[in-house]
Design a protein around this motif. Structure first.
Motif, PDB file in Angstrom:
ATOM      1  N   ALA A   1      33.639  45.031  46.963  1.00  0.00           N
ATOM      2  CA  ALA A   1      34.922  44.351  47.119  1.00  0.00           C
ATOM      3  C   ALA A   1      36.001  44.886  46.183  1.00  0.00           C
ATOM      4  O   ALA A   1      37.061  45.326  46.633  1.00  0.00           O
ATOM      5  CB  ALA A   1      34.745  42.844  46.909  1.00  0.00           C
ATOM      6  N   LYS A   2      35.752  44.862  44.887  1.00  0.00           N
ATOM      7  CA  LYS A   2      36.794  45.243  43.931  1.00  0.00           C
ATOM      8  C   LYS A   2      37.101  46.733  43.986  1.00  0.00           C
ATOM      9  O   LYS A   2      38.267  47.126  44.083  1.00  0.00           O
ATOM     10  CB  LYS A   2      36.382  44.842  42.520  1.00  0.00           C
ATOM     11  N   ARG A   3      36.085  47.567  43.894  1.00  0.00           N
ATOM     12  CA  ARG A   3      36.319  49.014  43.909  1.00  0.00           C
ATOM     13  C   ARG A   3      36.884  49.466  45.257  1.00  0.00           C
ATOM     14  O   ARG A   3      37.720  50.360  45.319  1.00  0.00           O
ATOM     15  CB  ARG A   3      35.024  49.763  43.585  1.00  0.00           C
TER      16      ARG A   3
ATOM     17  N   ALA B   1      39.342  45.704  53.005  1.00  0.00           N
ATOM     18  CA  ALA B   1      38.304  46.377  52.220  1.00  0.00           C
ATOM     19  C   ALA B   1      37.617  45.379  51.294  1.00  0.00           C
ATOM     20  O   ALA B   1      36.383  45.399  51.139  1.00  0.00           O
ATOM     21  CB  ALA B   1      38.903  47.531  51.418  1.00  0.00           C
ATOM     22  N   PHE B   2      38.409  44.501  50.683  1.00  0.00           N
ATOM     23  CA  PHE B   2      37.841  43.493  49.788  1.00  0.00           C
ATOM     24  C   PHE B   2      36.870  42.576  50.540  1.00  0.00           C
ATOM     25  O   PHE B   2      35.754  42.340  50.087  1.00  0.00           O
ATOM     26  CB  PHE B   2      38.944  42.663  49.117  1.00  0.00           C
ATOM     27  N   VAL B   3      37.295  42.079  51.681  1.00  0.00           N
ATOM     28  CA  VAL B   3      36.448  41.164  52.469  1.00  0.00           C
ATOM     29  C   VAL B   3      35.179  41.872  52.932  1.00  0.00           C
ATOM     30  O   VAL B   3      34.073  41.326  52.834  1.00  0.00           O
ATOM     31  CB  VAL B   3      37.227  40.571  53.657  1.00  0.00           C
ATOM     32  N   ALA B   4      35.307  43.101  53.418  1.00  0.00           N
ATOM     33  CA  ALA B   4      34.128  43.860  53.854  1.00  0.00           C
ATOM     34  C   ALA B   4      33.142  44.024  52.703  1.00  0.00           C
ATOM     35  O   ALA B   4      31.938  43.801  52.864  1.00  0.00           O
ATOM     36  CB  ALA B   4      34.546  45.227  54.395  1.00  0.00           C
ATOM     37  N   GLY B   5      33.656  44.393  51.547  1.00  0.00           N
ATOM     38  CA  GLY B   5      32.795  44.574  50.381  1.00  0.00           C
ATOM     39  C   GLY B   5      32.179  43.274  49.903  1.00  0.00           C
ATOM     40  O   GLY B   5      31.003  43.224  49.526  1.00  0.00           O
ATOM     41  N   TRP B   6      32.951  42.219  49.934  1.00  0.00           N
ATOM     42  CA  TRP B   6      32.453  40.919  49.472  1.00  0.00           C
ATOM     43  C   TRP B   6      31.280  40.461  50.346  1.00  0.00           C
ATOM     44  O   TRP B   6      30.279  39.967  49.830  1.00  0.00           O
ATOM     45  CB  TRP B   6      33.597  39.901  49.504  1.00  0.00           C
TER      46      TRP B   6
END
Length: 179
Positions: A47-49, A93-98
């Motif tokens: 999420a963050k990266r 991107a954040f939601v996908a990673g989370w």
């Protein structure tokens, strides 16, 4: 820290390279391969990266580098018809990673769900809102403009899930979203 910065920069470059894939102009916003890069940022980096990689890419675009599909760049793209999509990119991107980070499902399933939720739902909702605002359309009219993207986006979700799963099998330590 250095490793994180390297990964963030590499994925920002990946998004830029995906802009070299020929774009298709069906509606006010071009259909591009760059949204696959947005999905991969989240599912691979987390999420963050992942969001930071996208923000780096967008900062370079804002500085005028012609990194968007069709060689577009500069501040003007942030007030054009695709502005909502650009705003949605780091959120997606954040939601996908989370989702990949938090869901203990097998990586292929988690990546599929993350790429769908972040790469399609979040980015598309932001894109629809942006098109409605910039083009002076109602939300239903802007939604109709976004429909041509759906088939390609579903294909990108499947590709993202397959690539993320393959990376997890070949180099599990490279999958930072599950680190």
């Amino acid at each position: 820290m250095e490793r994180n910065l390297t990964h963030i920069a590499l994925f920002a470059a990946l998004i830029a390279v995906l802009g070299l894939v020929p774009k298709i102009d069906l509606v006010a916003v071009p259909i591009t391969a760059q949204s696959l890069g947005i999905m991969l940022c989240g599912t691979v980096l987390g999420a963050k990266r992942g969001a930071l990689a996208v923000l780096l890419f967008l900062a370079l675009v804002a500085l005028g580098l012609p990194l968007l599909a069709g060689g577009r760049g500069g501040l003007g793209v942030f007030v054009g018809p695709s502005a909502g999509y650009l705003v949605g990119f780091p959120l997606g991107a954040f939601v996908a990673g989370w989702i990949v980070e938090k869901w203990s499902a097998p990586i292929g399933i988690a990546a599929l769900a993350g790429a769908f939720a972040g790469g399609i739902v979040v980015v598309t909702l932001c894109g629809i809102a942006g098109m409605a605002l910039v083009l002076g359309k109602t939300l239903p009219e802007a939604t109709l403009l976004a429909l041509p993207f759906l088939a390609g986006d579903l294909l990108k979700v499947a590709i993202c899930a397959a690539l993320t799963r393959g990376l997890a099998r070949l180099r599990p330590e490279a999958l930072l979203s599950r680190a």
